[in-house]
Design a protein around this motif. Sequence first.
Motif, PDB file in Angstrom:
ATOM      1  N   ASP A  18      62.033   9.380 -15.139  1.00 42.18           N
ATOM      2  CA  ASP A  18      63.145   8.431 -15.075  1.00 42.18           C
ATOM      3  C   ASP A  18      64.111   8.836 -13.958  1.00 42.18           C
ATOM      4  O   ASP A  18      65.214   8.295 -13.858  1.00 42.18           O
ATOM      5  CB  ASP A  18      63.888   8.390 -16.416  1.00 42.18           C
ATOM      6  N   ASP A  19      63.683   9.800 -13.139  1.00 42.23           N
ATOM      7  CA  ASP A  19      64.516  10.302 -12.056  1.00 42.23           C
ATOM      8  C   ASP A  19      64.522   9.289 -10.916  1.00 42.23           C
ATOM      9  O   ASP A  19      63.586   9.213 -10.119  1.00 42.23           O
ATOM     10  CB  ASP A  19      63.967  11.653 -11.588  1.00 42.23           C
ATOM     11  N   VAL A  20      65.594   8.509 -10.840  1.00 39.38           N
ATOM     12  CA  VAL A  20      65.686   7.437  -9.848  1.00 39.38           C
ATOM     13  C   VAL A  20      65.667   8.004  -8.430  1.00 39.38           C
ATOM     14  O   VAL A  20      65.039   7.429  -7.535  1.00 39.38           O
ATOM     15  CB  VAL A  20      66.951   6.582 -10.087  1.00 39.38           C
ATOM     16  N   ALA A  21      66.311   9.136  -8.216  1.00 31.87           N
ATOM     17  CA  ALA A  21      66.332   9.741  -6.880  1.00 31.87           C
ATOM     18  C   ALA A  21      64.915  10.115  -6.444  1.00 31.87           C
ATOM     19  O   ALA A  21      64.518   9.861  -5.300  1.00 31.87           O
ATOM     20  CB  ALA A  21      67.237  10.965  -6.865  1.00 31.87           C
ATOM     21  N   LEU A  22      64.154  10.698  -7.344  1.00 31.53           N
ATOM     22  CA  LEU A  22      62.775  11.065  -7.040  1.00 31.53           C
ATOM     23  C   LEU A  22      61.938   9.823  -6.747  1.00 31.53           C
ATOM     24  O   LEU A  22      61.173   9.783  -5.783  1.00 31.53           O
ATOM     25  CB  LEU A  22      62.158  11.855  -8.202  1.00 31.53           C
ATOM     26  N   LEU A  23      62.101   8.800  -7.555  1.00 34.10           N
ATOM     27  CA  LEU A  23      61.346   7.570  -7.352  1.00 34.10           C
ATOM     28  C   LEU A  23      61.709   6.918  -6.013  1.00 34.10           C
ATOM     29  O   LEU A  23      60.836   6.391  -5.318  1.00 34.10           O
ATOM     30  CB  LEU A  23      61.583   6.603  -8.512  1.00 34.10           C
ATOM     31  N   ASN A  24      62.986   6.980  -5.641  1.00 28.16           N
ATOM     32  CA  ASN A  24      63.407   6.450  -4.344  1.00 28.16           C
ATOM     33  C   ASN A  24      62.773   7.232  -3.196  1.00 28.16           C
ATOM     34  O   ASN A  24      62.344   6.651  -2.195  1.00 28.16           O
ATOM     35  CB  ASN A  24      64.930   6.461  -4.207  1.00 28.16           C
ATOM     36  N   GLN A  25      62.706   8.550  -3.350  1.00 27.88           N
ATOM     37  CA  GLN A  25      62.077   9.379  -2.320  1.00 27.88           C
ATOM     38  C   GLN A  25      60.588   9.053  -2.196  1.00 27.88           C
ATOM     39  O   GLN A  25      60.062   8.931  -1.085  1.00 27.88           O
ATOM     40  CB  GLN A  25      62.261  10.864  -2.626  1.00 27.88           C
ATOM     41  N   ILE A  26      59.922   8.911  -3.303  1.00 23.35           N
ATOM     42  CA  ILE A  26      58.498   8.555  -3.288  1.00 23.35           C
ATOM     43  C   ILE A  26      58.320   7.205  -2.604  1.00 23.35           C
ATOM     44  O   ILE A  26      57.422   7.028  -1.774  1.00 23.35           O
ATOM     45  CB  ILE A  26      57.924   8.536  -4.720  1.00 23.35           C
ATOM     46  N   SER A  27      59.180   6.271  -2.923  1.00 23.07           N
ATOM     47  CA  SER A  27      59.105   4.944  -2.318  1.00 23.07           C
ATOM     48  C   SER A  27      59.286   5.014  -0.808  1.00 23.07           C
ATOM     49  O   SER A  27      58.554   4.362  -0.052  1.00 23.07           O
ATOM     50  CB  SER A  27      60.163   4.034  -2.940  1.00 23.07           C
TER      51      SER A  27
END
Length: 78
Positions: A18-27
């Motif tokens: 649920d780590d939005v920052a991590l998901l943004n980085q992956i994106s």
Amino acid sequence: MTAVELKEKLIDKINHTDDVALLNQISRVIDLDTEANDIYILSADEVKAVKEGIDQIENGNFLTNDAVNNLIDKCLGR
């Protein structure tokens, strides 16, 4: 690890975070990979600028990195 195994592992990790920052980085990483495969079309002005630069190089109208660094040092009084 095969490509399929790696994909499954990444998908599982993505699905469980649920780590939005991590998901943004992956994106962003995925977007960069996609953009790297896009072909960039130069505008007429860009083509002209590239041709001018090539002409300058072919005519010896350029400075080496060392020459520029020396010029900068001279201007800065070093």
